[in-house]
Design a protein around this motif. Structure first.
Motif, mmCIF file in Angstrom:
data_model
loop_
_atom_site.group_PDB
_atom_site.id
_atom_site.type_symbol
_atom_site.label_atom_id
_atom_site.label_comp_id
_atom_site.label_asym_id
_atom_site.label_seq_id
_atom_site.Cartn_x
_atom_site.Cartn_y
_atom_site.Cartn_z
ATOM 1 N N THR A 1 -27.574 10.541 -0.096
ATOM 2 C CA THR A 1 -26.239 10.003 -0.350
ATOM 3 C C THR A 1 -25.728 10.234 -1.767
ATOM 4 O O THR A 1 -24.574 9.952 -2.039
ATOM 5 C CB THR A 1 -26.211 8.486 -0.070
ATOM 6 O OG1 THR A 1 -27.187 7.847 -0.896
ATOM 7 C CG2 THR A 1 -26.499 8.185 1.377
ATOM 8 N N GLY A 2 -26.563 10.685 -2.666
ATOM 9 C CA GLY A 2 -26.149 10.894 -4.050
ATOM 10 C C GLY A 2 -25.726 12.325 -4.305
ATOM 11 O O GLY A 2 -25.575 13.129 -3.373
ATOM 12 N N PRO A 3 -25.541 12.661 -5.573
ATOM 13 C CA PRO A 3 -25.219 14.043 -5.932
ATOM 14 C C PRO A 3 -26.331 14.979 -5.457
ATOM 15 O O PRO A 3 -27.506 14.595 -5.424
ATOM 16 C CB PRO A 3 -25.160 14.029 -7.465
ATOM 17 C CG PRO A 3 -25.036 12.602 -7.862
ATOM 18 C CD PRO A 3 -25.638 11.797 -6.759
ATOM 19 N N ARG B 1 -26.223 25.068 -17.201
ATOM 20 C CA ARG B 1 -27.027 23.984 -17.744
ATOM 21 C C ARG B 1 -27.352 23.028 -16.607
ATOM 22 O O ARG B 1 -26.500 22.717 -15.777
ATOM 23 C CB ARG B 1 -26.244 23.247 -18.829
ATOM 24 C CG ARG B 1 -27.062 22.139 -19.465
ATOM 25 C CD ARG B 1 -26.213 21.279 -20.399
ATOM 26 N NE ARG B 1 -26.991 20.191 -20.937
ATOM 27 C CZ ARG B 1 -27.361 19.095 -20.282
ATOM 28 N NH1 ARG B 1 -27.043 18.951 -19.022
ATOM 29 N NH2 ARG B 1 -28.056 18.146 -20.868
ATOM 30 N N LEU B 2 -28.565 22.570 -16.569
ATOM 31 C CA LEU B 2 -28.971 21.585 -15.576
ATOM 32 C C LEU B 2 -29.136 20.236 -16.251
ATOM 33 O O LEU B 2 -29.564 20.146 -17.400
ATOM 34 C CB LEU B 2 -30.296 21.995 -14.919
ATOM 35 C CG LEU B 2 -30.253 23.290 -14.114
ATOM 36 C CD1 LEU B 2 -31.659 23.691 -13.697
ATOM 37 C CD2 LEU B 2 -29.377 23.114 -12.887
ATOM 38 N N MET B 3 -28.777 19.191 -15.522
ATOM 39 C CA MET B 3 -28.917 17.827 -16.039
ATOM 40 C C MET B 3 -30.189 17.219 -15.459
ATOM 41 O O MET B 3 -30.539 17.463 -14.301
ATOM 42 C CB MET B 3 -27.718 16.979 -15.621
ATOM 43 C CG MET B 3 -26.395 17.442 -16.202
ATOM 44 S SD MET B 3 -24.984 16.501 -15.545
ATOM 45 C CE MET B 3 -25.230 14.922 -16.383
ATOM 46 N N THR B 4 -30.850 16.399 -16.255
ATOM 47 C CA THR B 4 -32.038 15.701 -15.790
ATOM 48 C C THR B 4 -31.626 14.447 -15.025
ATOM 49 O O THR B 4 -30.478 13.986 -15.107
ATOM 50 C CB THR B 4 -32.925 15.285 -16.971
ATOM 51 O OG1 THR B 4 -32.200 14.336 -17.772
ATOM 52 C CG2 THR B 4 -33.358 16.489 -17.797
ATOM 53 N N ARG B 5 -32.578 13.875 -14.295
ATOM 54 C CA ARG B 5 -32.290 12.635 -13.577
ATOM 55 C C ARG B 5 -31.866 11.523 -14.543
ATOM 56 O O ARG B 5 -30.875 10.826 -14.274
ATOM 57 C CB ARG B 5 -33.499 12.206 -12.743
ATOM 58 C CG ARG B 5 -33.242 10.933 -11.959
ATOM 59 C CD ARG B 5 -34.358 10.610 -11.010
ATOM 60 N NE ARG B 5 -34.170 11.401 -9.805
ATOM 61 C CZ ARG B 5 -35.134 11.722 -8.961
ATOM 62 N NH1 ARG B 5 -36.361 11.348 -9.193
ATOM 63 N NH2 ARG B 5 -34.865 12.438 -7.890
ATOM 64 N N TYR C 1 -29.934 18.621 -11.807
ATOM 65 C CA TYR C 1 -28.599 18.579 -11.210
ATOM 66 C C TYR C 1 -27.674 19.536 -11.931
ATOM 67 O O TYR C 1 -27.687 19.606 -13.163
ATOM 68 C CB TYR C 1 -28.012 17.163 -11.315
ATOM 69 C CG TYR C 1 -28.830 16.121 -10.614
ATOM 70 C CD1 TYR C 1 -28.512 15.717 -9.336
ATOM 71 C CD2 TYR C 1 -29.942 15.559 -11.233
ATOM 72 C CE1 TYR C 1 -29.269 14.759 -8.683
ATOM 73 C CE2 TYR C 1 -30.705 14.610 -10.590
ATOM 74 C CZ TYR C 1 -30.370 14.212 -9.312
ATOM 75 O OH TYR C 1 -31.130 13.279 -8.675
ATOM 76 N N LEU C 2 -26.853 20.234 -11.162
ATOM 77 C CA LEU C 2 -25.782 21.025 -11.751
ATOM 78 C C LEU C 2 -24.638 20.068 -12.088
ATOM 79 O O LEU C 2 -24.250 19.243 -11.245
ATOM 80 C CB LEU C 2 -25.287 22.085 -10.772
ATOM 81 C CG LEU C 2 -26.245 23.242 -10.509
ATOM 82 C CD1 LEU C 2 -25.815 24.014 -9.267
ATOM 83 C CD2 LEU C 2 -26.287 24.159 -11.718
ATOM 84 N N PRO C 3 -24.119 20.136 -13.312
ATOM 85 C CA PRO C 3 -23.040 19.209 -13.686
ATOM 86 C C PRO C 3 -21.862 19.235 -12.717
ATOM 87 O O PRO C 3 -21.293 18.183 -12.396
ATOM 88 C CB PRO C 3 -22.626 19.688 -15.082
ATOM 89 C CG PRO C 3 -23.847 20.340 -15.625
ATOM 90 C CD PRO C 3 -24.518 20.984 -14.435
ATOM 91 N N GLU C 4 -21.500 20.412 -12.213
ATOM 92 C CA GLU C 4 -20.368 20.481 -11.286
ATOM 93 C C GLU C 4 -20.661 19.767 -9.970
ATOM 94 O O GLU C 4 -19.762 19.214 -9.337
ATOM 95 C CB GLU C 4 -19.909 21.916 -11.046
ATOM 96 C CG GLU C 4 -20.960 22.842 -10.500
ATOM 97 C CD GLU C 4 -21.750 23.601 -11.552
ATOM 98 O OE1 GLU C 4 -22.274 24.669 -11.206
ATOM 99 O OE2 GLU C 4 -21.864 23.152 -12.706
ATOM 100 N N ASP C 5 -21.940 19.738 -9.538
ATOM 101 C CA ASP C 5 -22.290 18.991 -8.326
ATOM 102 C C ASP C 5 -22.141 17.489 -8.550
ATOM 103 O O ASP C 5 -21.705 16.761 -7.657
ATOM 104 C CB ASP C 5 -23.717 19.318 -7.884
ATOM 105 C CG ASP C 5 -23.865 20.722 -7.328
ATOM 106 O OD1 ASP C 5 -22.835 21.358 -7.008
ATOM 107 O OD2 ASP C 5 -25.018 21.184 -7.206
ATOM 108 N N VAL C 6 -22.526 17.031 -9.735
ATOM 109 C CA VAL C 6 -22.369 15.611 -10.064
ATOM 110 C C VAL C 6 -20.886 15.246 -10.076
ATOM 111 O O VAL C 6 -20.473 14.246 -9.474
ATOM 112 C CB VAL C 6 -23.038 15.276 -11.416
ATOM 113 C CG1 VAL C 6 -22.775 13.820 -11.804
ATOM 114 C CG2 VAL C 6 -24.541 15.562 -11.362
#
Length: 71
Positions: free
Chosen positions: A42-44, A16-20, A56-61
């Motif tokens: 500098t962010g996820p 699952r991908l997360m939106t901004r 964004y991949l939740p695990e990257d966040v």
């Protein structure tokens, strides 16, 4: 020689991908701040979905959040 059968991937198999806006809400920041962090590197880590948007991949966040722990 034997052939290996591959099971076709389905949408359920994909991460699952997360939106901004979802990530910004999770981090309690504005989407503009998140965009600025991405521009500055500098962010996820984002996944560039197309020329207009990122996901964004939740695990990257979560990895990014854990990397920000104060010592």
């Amino acid at each position: 020689m034997t052939q290996t059968q591959h099971t076709p991937m389905t949408k359920a198999d994909l991460p699952r991908l997360m939106t901004r806006p979802e990530v910004a809400d999770y981090l309690n920041i504005s989407t503009g701040t998140l965009a600025n962090w991405n521009s500055a590197g500098t962010g996820p880590t984002p996944v560039k979905w197309n020329s207009q948007s990122v996901m964004y991949l939740p695990e990257d966040v979560l990895d990014w959040v854990h990397s920000r722990r104060a010592e």
